[in-house]
Enzyme design. Structure first.
Site, short mmCIF file in Angstrom:
data_model
loop_
_atom_site.label_atom_id
_atom_site.label_comp_id
_atom_site.label_asym_id
_atom_site.label_seq_id
_atom_site.Cartn_x
_atom_site.Cartn_y
_atom_site.Cartn_z
N CYS A 120 19.33 -29.14 -11.93
CA CYS A 120 18.84 -29.22 -10.54
C CYS A 120 18.42 -27.85 -10.01
O CYS A 120 19.25 -26.97 -9.85
CB CYS A 120 19.98 -29.83 -9.71
SG CYS A 120 19.85 -29.63 -7.95
N CYS A 126 20.01 -26.74 -6.77
CA CYS A 126 21.41 -26.35 -7.02
C CYS A 126 21.48 -24.89 -7.46
O CYS A 126 22.39 -24.16 -7.04
CB CYS A 126 22.02 -27.23 -8.11
SG CYS A 126 22.13 -28.97 -7.66
#
Length: 109
Positions: free
Chosen positions: A30, A33
């Protein structure tokens, strides 16, 4: 020096059981993230006296995310004595997150 604990499913319940904790739910694949990591580290630097900080990879431990209703990564969850107080999905600034975390912890005490 970072005091952020890399969590796995078996140790999760013990980690959040006592006191206050802030957990970053993320995934290695991600991109948002990855962008959230420095924000999380800055939060830990500012708030480590009030709570323990940990992170968990939802791809590795999906049952924990499901148990707490985490549907998006990154998500930040605030716990007190094992009880989920608040989930904040998405990326946010250090100051915005700090304000919410402080309010939640203040209310829990």
């Amino acid at each position: 020096m970072s005091r952020i604990v890399e969590l796995s499913a078996p140790q999760f319940a013990r980690f959040i059981a006592k006191g206050s904790s802030v957990v970053l739910f993320s995934a290695s694949w991600c991109k948002p993230c990855q962008e959230m990591k420095p924000v999380f580290h800055a939060l830990e630097e500012k708030l480590h006296a009030l709570a323990v900080f940990g992170k968990i990879d939802v791809a590795v431990s999906p049952t924990i995310a499901q148990m707490y209703g985490i549907r998006a990564v990154p998500s930040l969850a605030v716990f007190h004595q094992g009880r989920l107080l608040r989930v904040m999905p998405g990326s946010r600034s250090v100051s915005a997150l700090k304000k919410v975390i402080l309010a939640e912890l203040e209310e829990a005490r």
